[in-house]
Structure formats: structure tokens, C-alpha cells
Scaffold this active site. Structure first.
Site, PDB file in Angstrom:
ATOM      1  N   HIS A   1       9.362  -5.552  17.240  1.00  0.00           N
ATOM      2  CA  HIS A   1       9.584  -4.736  15.782  1.00  0.00           C
ATOM      3  C   HIS A   1       8.659  -3.850  15.656  1.00  0.00           C
ATOM      4  O   HIS A   1       7.491  -3.910  15.595  1.00  0.00           O
ATOM      5  CB  HIS A   1       9.459  -5.792  14.696  1.00  0.00           C
ATOM      6  CG  HIS A   1       9.913  -5.044  13.433  1.00  0.00           C
ATOM      7  ND1 HIS A   1      11.192  -4.985  13.040  1.00  0.00           N
ATOM      8  CD2 HIS A   1       8.909  -4.401  12.640  1.00  0.00           C
ATOM      9  CE1 HIS A   1      10.987  -4.170  11.936  1.00  0.00           C
ATOM     10  NE2 HIS A   1       9.919  -3.839  11.804  1.00  0.00           N
TER      11      HIS A   1
ATOM     12  N   GLY B   1      18.001   9.847   8.183  1.00  0.00           N
ATOM     13  CA  GLY B   1      19.102   8.925   8.109  1.00  0.00           C
ATOM     14  C   GLY B   1      19.104   7.518   8.755  1.00  0.00           C
ATOM     15  O   GLY B   1      19.979   6.690   8.862  1.00  0.00           O
TER      16      GLY B   1
ATOM     17  N   HIS C   1      14.195  -0.843  12.295  1.00  0.00           N
ATOM     18  CA  HIS C   1      13.768  -1.555  13.456  1.00  0.00           C
ATOM     19  C   HIS C   1      14.020  -0.110  14.581  1.00  0.00           C
ATOM     20  O   HIS C   1      15.302   0.147  14.866  1.00  0.00           O
ATOM     21  CB  HIS C   1      14.195  -2.789  13.856  1.00  0.00           C
ATOM     22  CG  HIS C   1      14.036  -3.323  15.194  1.00  0.00           C
ATOM     23  ND1 HIS C   1      13.290  -4.558  15.242  1.00  0.00           N
ATOM     24  CD2 HIS C   1      14.062  -2.961  16.443  1.00  0.00           C
ATOM     25  CE1 HIS C   1      13.315  -4.937  16.624  1.00  0.00           C
ATOM     26  NE2 HIS C   1      13.613  -4.082  17.182  1.00  0.00           N
TER      27      HIS C   1
ATOM     28  N   HIS D   1      15.492   2.022  17.046  1.00  0.00           N
ATOM     29  CA  HIS D   1      16.531   1.880  17.783  1.00  0.00           C
ATOM     30  C   HIS D   1      17.304   3.123  18.340  1.00  0.00           C
ATOM     31  O   HIS D   1      17.017   4.305  17.609  1.00  0.00           O
ATOM     32  CB  HIS D   1      17.830   1.095  16.951  1.00  0.00           C
ATOM     33  CG  HIS D   1      18.222   1.634  15.989  1.00  0.00           C
ATOM     34  ND1 HIS D   1      17.358   1.309  14.590  1.00  0.00           N
ATOM     35  CD2 HIS D   1      19.071   2.606  15.301  1.00  0.00           C
ATOM     36  CE1 HIS D   1      18.009   2.153  13.621  1.00  0.00           C
ATOM     37  NE2 HIS D   1      18.945   2.718  14.314  1.00  0.00           N
TER      38      HIS D   1
END
Ligand code: 5GP
Ligand code: ZN
Length: 114
Positions: free
Chosen positions: A46, A93, A98, A100
Site C-alpha cells: 500500500h 483526479g 492506493h 495505481h
């Protein structure tokens, strides 16, 4: 992190359509795809956002982008082209906290930024 949806997906506690997985990285289909190819690629650890990436994660980030490159080839978009996007923070946005990377392709993508 216990209340993080992507951690839950990484732990297989929440189902997803997985395209690649190893000990460090998971790639799965976005639940609301914006293009014929729309994958989410995450490190399993994380990290909230790109702001949390340090030199310590250099090899991991290199590995993550290597996975993206291979997936683009496997999914047949390497030659036609594709886009990788990492939204960071509110103005960027980012909705899921987490880290990505979106992998988008399979059609001509709108060229506008923002
Ligand atoms: P962000 O705006 O944070 O960069 O994008 C988050 C992405 O995650 C969105 O495109 C959204 O559709 C996707 N997403 C959110 N929740 C889930 C989920 O539970 N499963 C999957 N597969 N994708 C999700
Ligand atoms: Zn998480």
C-alpha cells in the site's frame, strides 16, 4: 491497509478480473472501463500515491512498468499505441488512494489533458 479497496483486491478478498499477478504486482480490469483495454496495475504494497514513492521503490517501479509493457504486447496494443496514467491527489483526479497505473488502449484516445 484494511479499508483500501485495491489492497483487498490484491489479497483476493474482493474479486477482480486478473490479467497478471506475481508477489509484487497485480494487474486487473477496471470495473468501469473507458476503452476496450483498460487495466489497473498496482504494486501490492500500500502506497497512497506517487508522492509516497522513494528510491527504495525504484526496482519495484521498474518492474511495474515492465509488466505494463508486456501486457500491452499481449493485449495487442503495443503497436497501435496505448496510454498509461497515474492520477495523483485531488487535482489529479485520484479517487482510489492506493498507487495505481491505468493502461488504456484499443482505440484512438482523446488527446486532451485535464
Ligand atoms: P483513479 O481516478 O483513482 O485514478 O481511478 C480509480 C479507478 O479504479 C477507476 O477507473 C475505477 O473504475 C476503478 N475501480 C474502483 N473501484 C474498483 C473495484 O472495486 N474494482 C475494479 N476492478 N476497479 C475499480
Ligand atoms: Zn491499498
Amino acid at each position: 491497509m484494511s479499508d483500501c479497496i485495491f489492497c483487498k483486491i490484491a489479497l483476493h478478498e474482493v474479486p477482480s478480473e486478473i490479467f497478471f499477478e506475481d508477489d509484487e504486482i497485480l494487474a486487473f480490469k477496471d470495473i468501469q472501463p473507458l476503452a476496450p483495454v483498460h487495466l489497473i496495475v498496482i504494486p501490492k504494497i500500500h502506497l497512497q500515491s506517487l508522492n509516497d514513492v522513494t528510491l527504495e521503490h525504484e526496482r519495484l517501479m521498474g518492474h511495474l512498468f515492465g509488466v505494463i509493457r508486456r501486457l500491452a504486447k499481449e493485449l495487442g496494443v503495443a503497436e497501435t499505441g496505448y496510454r498509461v496514467v497515474t492520477n495523483t491527489g485531488t487535482d489529479g483526479g485520484q479517487v482510489v488512494g492506493h498507487l495505481h497505473v491505468h493502461l488504456l488502449g484499443g482505440q484512438a484516445l482523446n488527446a486532451t489533458i485535464g
